[in-house]
Write an enzyme that holds these catalytic residues in place. Structure first.
Site, short mmCIF file in Angstrom:
data_model
loop_
_atom_site.label_atom_id
_atom_site.label_comp_id
_atom_site.label_asym_id
_atom_site.label_seq_id
_atom_site.Cartn_x
_atom_site.Cartn_y
_atom_site.Cartn_z
N GLU A 146 0.82 -1.21 0.00
CA GLU A 146 0.00 0.00 0.00
C GLU A 146 0.86 1.26 0.00
O GLU A 146 0.54 2.25 -0.68
CB GLU A 146 -0.94 0.00 1.21
CG GLU A 146 -1.95 -1.13 1.23
CD GLU A 146 -3.03 -0.99 0.17
OE1 GLU A 146 -3.05 0.03 -0.53
OE2 GLU A 146 -3.86 -1.92 0.05
N ASP A 293 -4.45 -9.67 -8.52
CA ASP A 293 -4.87 -8.79 -9.61
C ASP A 293 -3.76 -7.96 -10.24
O ASP A 293 -3.45 -8.07 -11.42
CB ASP A 293 -6.01 -7.88 -9.13
CG ASP A 293 -5.71 -7.17 -7.81
OD1 ASP A 293 -4.64 -7.40 -7.23
OD2 ASP A 293 -6.55 -6.38 -7.37
N GLU A 387 -18.54 -6.26 -2.25
CA GLU A 387 -17.15 -6.73 -2.14
C GLU A 387 -17.00 -8.14 -2.68
O GLU A 387 -15.94 -8.49 -3.21
CB GLU A 387 -16.69 -6.68 -0.68
CG GLU A 387 -16.18 -5.34 -0.23
CD GLU A 387 -14.88 -4.94 -0.92
OE1 GLU A 387 -13.80 -5.13 -0.34
OE2 GLU A 387 -14.95 -4.43 -2.06
N GLU A 405 -12.48 0.38 -9.48
CA GLU A 405 -12.07 -0.50 -10.57
C GLU A 405 -13.09 -0.57 -11.70
O GLU A 405 -12.72 -0.63 -12.89
CB GLU A 405 -11.78 -1.91 -10.04
CG GLU A 405 -10.49 -2.04 -9.25
CD GLU A 405 -10.62 -1.50 -7.84
OE1 GLU A 405 -9.59 -1.30 -7.19
OE2 GLU A 405 -11.77 -1.28 -7.38
N THR A 491 -1.40 1.05 -10.83
CA THR A 491 -2.60 0.41 -10.29
C THR A 491 -3.41 1.34 -9.41
O THR A 491 -4.60 1.13 -9.20
CB THR A 491 -2.22 -0.87 -9.52
OG1 THR A 491 -3.40 -1.64 -9.28
CG2 THR A 491 -1.55 -0.54 -8.20
#
Length: 932
Positions: A146, A293, A387, A405, A491
């Site tokens: 993160e 991902d 989710e 996304e 991302t």
């Protein structure tokens, strides 16, 4: 999380390098929004687009303004209580809090969004605040992943646009790479996390004390997620290219190299979590959602940014595996890396919504449209994307933290197609955010999409990504103060300039010895897609893909069961019966899928059928699937006493073949047993009717000959009786599935019809389409063709005997069936005939689909000289089977004059074979504990 473009002509690029950048990135240009659009949606006027764009700006101001007023310098805003979220001052939320490092996370994450939204003055003020107030030396444990994508990426994105604005000459004239220096400082703080034997980073690090020191309070972890270790290369490489310090890119490359080496070799998939010291997979499920991902995303984007072909080769290898195993359009379902045909779960998580955008970058538009439309239907049902949701589109996890996304994929699909439909999708997102998530102090995450309840959180990615993608969706080129196609999105949607590909290239590309899978990538000669090629003279192309999915969510809802008989009268096809099922028939496999039944080819060559009723297309299909599974059990019971038989041979002995052509044939469980009686020799003749399902109309043609019969329409035994009554001395049934072959499909044996078959005295053999066509072609060429039906090849001429030793008698090993589970029912299955009786041989609860292993051809010399080589065979889907399959007796299937042709796949080193074998054994043991 996807690529914005790539014409490679950004302002910071020196003229001498511009042409190189264009050449390197031209293939990745997204077509402009003026592309051909589908006629399914009316074009949106410029005024309405501008109105929606202004609405996005107002929404950003509402979120950003409330953060600055009520939360700054805290990391994030708590919109329900109008205060900042400070690590340690609020109740712990577990891993979610690892993103917070007391470094004004939301401000840093929003820097380049300010520029995209043409808020340059606010950007300049924000940069000054970051330089003045942010401290990166805090005693706090943060997530390496993160911190990299949000903070390091935010600083680099801010630096990229700061130098762009400075070059334009109006703003940031005072700027002297201060954000870059902060990024470099943070990069060095993250480097100790890579101090592992594998090169994979620890998942957490203390910004002040690093790793493994007593005061660090971290460094004892053993596992990390694949995305956590594989989503570093863009930020770290950009930091190296900006600063000239190569160590960052080197560390990120090493982590990616290790993940690539640890992929599961037979499936080319990676697991969700991995041991950072040993490289063992901890969670062996694989998908495109949470935990994996952005690993796939960064492989492709690393190729775009850095121009290293190895990244593209790796991505293509993984993508082929994803589309082979995980993609079940429009669904994307997790599977087991060692058993990729077996679903690991029956639900999907929201993070996979980025994948259609990545497919746009890849150039694979059709599945991108399909998955995006499915997700949109879920959103229309629940207002937001839960989710997690099940395969029948029910809520699995009800939260929604305002993830971006789906908006990202919407933007890139619009860029690729110019279809105004996606503008309407974006409009829906805006309306839902304002209607359901907007609160006085910002936008609040949804605690439960079913009830509309809120959660007191507004994550930094909401400002970093959501408003960026929504604004770009409605903005025209002139609305943005720089060319967005000169940059690649990370991302976290931070912008890195494509001209970095020509800067500080001192880092040598690792010369890895890893082999890449040879892929037929002809469908992706362009990346991104050219709509003029994709939609030639068909403005309804995208709409035609979306239309079948319009009601996919509603159709999955429970409803009253319609009587099956009534559905038949209304014109629907009757359900597939077990006795008719053929594992090599694509139509049958599609019907199974509709009934919620999965056909799984295991590594040991066996086949497993599993039914999940919730995966069925409807309640009626689920009922049909249950009936199908019950019929399989009944067939198993009926045929349990039947014996498994080894393969047989059809040898062409007439001129000019003289025994050189030997075709692998499937045996029959009735008629003359060629292993106990002398072979049958004779000329071949076609029967009329060709399927042999009624009395022959040309008995004089088949009298004393071996009759050729087409598969289908009736039982094998019935065919045998009809040609026997016409005077035939034997029969060859040729598969009616065009293209089927013994070198790509398991051995097939013909079963009886459940009656007494002692009246059948002639030998019967089965040939797949490819082998059968060899005989048919020979008849067309030479008219009279003589063959020998035997248990093995015989009577070869002297020349052939000199070339090849006589083949040993083939044994049929491991022809027991595989378990089939339906609820509490388990059965073993063997290859069955379409429209004919099945070959069922096992104990009372077992059903055989005869020998799921392929009949491969290996010469005696190969078998003796290379005893350790792994000659892989192939199952119905072309999937490589495992080592134990290779120990099966292999029958000769020569179709030319070379007797030493091997139908096996390329040889793997023995160490690699044993390593994969050990992994498989561990996976099988673990599978016993899995909840399926």
């Amino acid at each position: 999380m996807s690529e914005a473009g790539g014409r490679g002509c950004g302002s910071p690029v020196p003229q001498r390098a511009r042409w190189r950048l264009v050449a390197a990135t031209a293939a990745f240009c997204l077509v402009s929004a003026t592309s051909v659009w589908t006629a399914g949606a009316e074009p949106m006027s410029r005024e309405e687009k501008q109105k929606l764009g202004n609405q996005v700006l107002e929404m950003f101001d509402h979120a950003y303004g409330n953060y600055m007023e009520h939360a700054y310098p805290a990391d994030e805003l708590m919109p329900l209580t109008c205060r900042g979220r400070v690590r340690g001052q609020e109740p712990s939320r577990g891993d979610v809090d690892d993103a917070l490092g007391k470094f004004s996370l939301t401000l840093i994450d929003s820097l380049d969004t300010l520029v995209v939204l043409n808020k340059t003055k606010e950007f300049e003020d924000a940069v000054r605040k970051v330089l003045r107030d942010v401290n990166l030396d805090n005693d706090v444990v943060v997530s390496v992943f993160e911190t990299n994508i949000r903070v390091l990426g935010g600083l680099l994105g801010g630096h990229s646009l700061a130098i762009m604005l400075k070059e334009k000459g109006e703003y940031m004239q005072w700027y002297n790479d201060e954000l870059l220096q902060m990024a470099k400082q943070l990069g060095y703080k993250l480097l100790p996390a890579f101090n592992t034997t594998s090169g994979l980073p620890y998942p957490r690090i203390n910004l002040k004390f690093g790793i493994r020191k007593p005061e660090a309070r971290t460094g004892t972890e053993t596992d990390t997620c694949t995305a956590c270790a594989g989503t570093l290369i863009l930020e770290f490489a950009a930091l190296s290219r900006f600063t000239g310090a190569t160590i960052f890119e080197e560390y990120a490359r090493k982590a990616l190299d290790f993940l690539w080496e640890k992929r599961q070799r037979s499936s080319n998939l990676v697991g969700v979590t991995i041991n950072i010291h040993t490289g063992d997979w901890v969670r062996k499920d694989s998908g495109v959602g949470a935990g994996i991902d952005s690993y796939y995303e960064y492989l492709l984007k690393a190729y775009v940014l850095l121009g290293d072909d190895s990244f593209l080769e790796r991505f293509n290898t993984h993508y082929d595996a994803i589309m082979r195993y995980i993609s079940q359009p429009p669904l994307l379902l997790d599977v087991h890396i060692h058993k990729p045909m077996l679903n690991a779960r029956t639900w999907m998580d929201a993070l996979l919504a980025f994948f259609p955008g990545l497919q746009v970058l890849k150039g694979d538009i059709r599945p991108a449209i399909e998955t995006h439309e499915m997700l949109y239907q879920v959103i229309k049902k629940h207002n937001f994307l839960p989710e997690a949701f099940t395969t029948d589109f029910r809520v699995h996890w009800a939260q929604h933290p305002l993830r971006p996304e789906f908006a990202e994929s919407t933007y890139f699909l619009y860029k690729a197609t110019g279809d105004p439909y996606y503008l309407e999708v974006g409009k829906t997102l805006i309306e839902n955010l304002n209607k359901y998530a907007r609160v006085p102090c910002g936008f609040a995450a949804m605690k439960d999409v079913r009830t509309g309840s809120h959660e007191d959180r507004m994550d930094s990615f909401f400002l970093a990504e959501m408003f960026k993608y929504l604004y770009l969706l409605f903005a025209d080129k002139e609305d943005i103060i720089f060319d967005i196609e000169d940059y690649i999105f990370t991302t976290e949607a931070h912008l890195l300039p494509l001209w970095l590909s020509t800067t500080n290239q001192s880092i040598s590309k690792k010369n890895t010895t890893s082999e890449y899978t040879e892929l037929d990538d002809s469908n992706f000669d362009w990346t991104c897609p050219n709509t003029q090629i994709l939609f030639p003279n068909d403005p309804l192309y995208a709409q035609s893909i979306r239309e079948p999915l319009k009601n996919v969510v509603d159709k999955s809802c429970p409803r009253g069961i319609i009587r099956v008989e009534e559905s038949f009268r209304s014109g629907a096809k009757p359900p597939l019966r077990a006795r008719d099922f053929m594992a090599t028939n694509p139509e049958h496999l599609e019907i199974l899928k509709k009934m919620g039944v999965s056909l799984i080819h295991l590594k040991d060559g066996r086949v497993q059928l599993v039914q999940h009723a919730i995966q069925a297309a409807s309640s009626i299909d689920a009922e049909d699937g249950l009936r199908f599974m019950q019929e399989m059990i009944e067939l198993s019971s009926q045929q349990q006493k039947e014996q498994q038989l080894p393969p047989r041979a059809v040898q062409i002995v007439s001129h000019p073949f003289f025994g050189r052509v030997v075709l692998t044939a499937g045996p029959a469980q009735f008629g003359l047993d060629l292993s106990k009686h002398k072979e049958t020799r004779g000329f071949v003749a076609s029967s009329k009717p060709s399927n042999g399902c009624s009395e022959l109309t040309n008995p004089e043609a088949v009298m004393g000959k071996i009759a050729l019969i087409q598969r289908g329409q009736c039982m094998f035994a019935e065919k045998a009786r009809n040609i026997q009554n016409a005077g035939a001395i034997g029969g060859i049934v040729i598969d009616d599935n065009e293209g089927s072959s013994s070198d790509t499909a398991p051995l097939f044996q013909m079963a009886g019809d459940g009656k007494d078959t002692d009246d059948i005295k002639i030998p019967m053999l089965f040939l797949f389409s490819k082998e059968g066509s060899i005989i048919l072609d020979a008849i067309r060429e030479y008219e009279e063709v003589e063959v020998l039906l035997s248990d093995k090849a015989k009577d070869r001429d002297p020349e052939m005997e000199n070339e090849e030793q006589p083949s040993s008698e083939n044994d049929s090993q491991n022809q027991s069936g595989e378990q089939i589970s339906s609820s509490s029912q388990e059965v073993d299955l063997v290859d069955q005939e379409s429209s004919e009786e099945n070959s069922l041989n096992s104990h009372p609860e077992s059903l055989s689909l005869a020998d799921m292993d392929n009949a491969a051809s290996i010469s005696p010399s190969e078998q003796t000289s290379n005893p350790t080589e792994n000659h892989e065979t192939t199952n119905l889907n072309g999937e490589c089977t495992d080592l134990d399959n290779q120990l099966q007796e292999q029958s000769e299937t020569e179709e030319d004059s070379n007797p030493n042709v091997s139908w096996g796949k390329k040889v793997q080193p023995i160490d690699s074979i044993l390593a994969d074998w050990n992994e498989d054994i561990e996976a099988f043991e673990m599978m016993e504990k899995d909840e399926l």
